[in-house]
Design a protein around this motif. Structure first.
Motif: not given
Length: 363
Positions: A91-109
C-alpha cells in the motif's frame, strides 16, 4: 531537488519520465526521494518540491515501515530489476493520509540510485475482493442448496411412501366398492404420487452432478449402450440400433450412462408411431466424438429447442405422458461439465436427433 540531468543519464530519460502515465520516483541509496515525475505528484498529492524532503518510508503506511529498511538494505547488496506486489499486500500513503493498493517495479540506475515505478491497483484489488466475496457467497448458496435437497428428500419421501402404500391398499382391497369415477380418481392419485417420487429423485440426481466425481476410465460405448438398452427394456414395437463402431472413450461411466439413459428413455416414452426406430451413432471430429440419438417420434418445433433443456420443462401434459422434466437438464449439465455440448435437430412429425460431444482429451 537535485537536477534531473544529474540523476538520470540524458535529456531523453528525463523527458520519458515526465511523460510517463505511471508514478515514477528516483530514490537514493539512503532511501531519500531525489526525483519525482508529475504522475507521482498526482498519485501521492505532494508537489514536486515537497518530495525532496521525504524518504521512501514516508510514502507507505506506518505498519510497513519497520520492515522496509531491511528490504532496502538487501536490495542495495543485490541491485536488479524486481516486480513487487505479486502475492503481497502493498500500500502507498498519500499526503492526506489516504491509502491505496499498489504494485511496484524497481530498477537500479547510476550511482546506487533506484528508479521505482508505482502502479495504483486499487480498482483491481476491489474487483478481486468482490470476486472473492461472490465466490464465497456462491459456495455458501451451493452448500445450502445441497443440504436443502437432502432435507427435502428425507422429509418428503417418508410421507409420500405412506400415501402411496395407502393408495395401493385402497386400490387392491376396496376396488369393488368404488365406482368408475372413484377408481379414476384413485388411479390419478397413485400416478401423481409416483410422479412426485420420481421428481424428487430427479432433483437429487441433478443436484449431485459435479459434486461427487468418480474416476475417469476407458468406456466401451458399444458395451455401455447395450447395458443401457437392456436396463430400459424397450417394448417389442421399438427397435434400437447401435452403430458397430462406437469408440472407447475416457470419461466417468455413471455420467455417460445417465446421458444415454435419458435420451433413449425420452425417445421411447414419446413415441407416437405403431413402430418405433431409435438409432445410436457416432462421428469422429478433430478434437471430440460427436454422438447422436435419432428417433422417428413426434418431433419438436424449433421454438422449443432451448426450452426443453431447462429444468422441469415438458412439451406434453403430464397426465398424457409421464415425465418429470428433469432428464434433458441432467443430460445438458453432464455433457457441459465434461467439456462437451448438446443440441438437437428436429421437425414436427419427422422425429428428432439429439447430438452431444465428448472431448477426446478428458478435462
Amino acid at each position: 531537488m537535485i537536477a534531473a540531468r544529474d540523476i538520470l543519464n540524458g535529456r531523453d530519460a528525463c523527458w520519458l519520465m515526465d511523460c510517463a502515465a505511471d508514478a515514477m520516483l528516483v530514490i537514493g541509496s539512503d532511501g531519500r526521494v531525489l526525483l519525482a515525475n508529475p504522475a507521482a505528484e498526482r498519485l501521492f498529492g505532494y508537489s514536486l518540491d515537497e518530495f525532496c524532503g521525504l524518504s521512501v518510508e514516508d510514502l507507505m503506511p506506518r505498519r510497513f515501515r519497520a520492515a522496509h529498511g531491511d528490504k532496502r538494505a538487501d536490495y542495495a547488496g543485490r541491485p536488479e530489476y524486481r516486480r513487487m506486489g505479486s502475492g503481497l499486500e502493498l500500500y502507498g500513503l498519500r499526503k492526506d493520509g489516504g491509502e491505496f493498493a499498489t504494485d511496484i517495479s524497481i530498477s537500479p540506475v547510476e550511482n546506487g540510485h533506484v528508479l521505482a515505478t508505482i502502479y495504483d491497483v486499487s480498482s483491481r484489488k476491489r474487483l478481486e475482493e468482490e470476486q472473492k466475496r461472490m465466490i464465497h457467497e456462491l459456495e455458501n448458496v451451493n452448500e445450502e442448496l445441497k443440504n436443502f435437497a437432502y432435507v427435502v428428500s428425507h422429509d418428503l419421501k417418508a410421507p409420500l411412501r405412506a400415501i402411496g402404500s395407502l393408495a395401493d391398499w385402497i386400490a387392491a382391497d376396496q376396488h369393488d366398492r368404488l365406482d368408475a369415477e372413484g377408481q379414476e380418481h384413485l388411479r390419478l392419485l397413485i400416478q401423481r404420487v409416483r410422479r412426485l417420487d420420481a421428481l424428487i429423485d430427479g432433483v437429487l440426481r441433478y443436484s449431485r452432478i459435479g459434486r461427487a466425481h468418480e474416476a475417469a476410465n476407458a468406456i466401451d460405448l458399444n458395451e455401455l449402450a447395450r447395458e443401457v438398452i437392456d436396463s430400459l427394456a424397450p417394448p417389442p414395437e421399438v427397435t434400437v440400433s447401435v452403430a458397430a463402431d462406437l469408440p472407447t472413450i475416457r470419461a466417468e461411466k455413471t455420467g455417460m450412462q445417465q446421458v444415454l439413459q435419458n435420451l433413449l428413455s425420452n425417445a421411447i416414452r414419446y413415441l407416437d408411431k405403431p413402430e418405433g426406430r431409435i438409432g445410436i451413432n457416432c462421428a469422429e471430429q478433430a478434437d471430440c466424438w460427436q454422438f447422436s440419438v435419432a428417433d422417428n417420434g413426434p418431433g419438436i418445433e424449433p421454438r422449443h429447442f432451448e426450452r426443453i433443456f431447462q429444468l422441469f420443462q415438458t412439451l406434453h401434459p403430464r397426465d398424457r405422458v409421464e415425465s418429470t422434466g428433469v432428464g434433458l437438464s441432467i443430460v445438458k449439465k453432464i455433457v457441459e461439465q465434461n467439456g462437451g455440448r448438446v443440441w438437437l435437430e428436429s421437425s414436427p412429425g419427422q422425429g428428432s436427433t439429439f447430438y452431444f460431444t465428448v472431448p477426446k482429451t478428458y478435462p
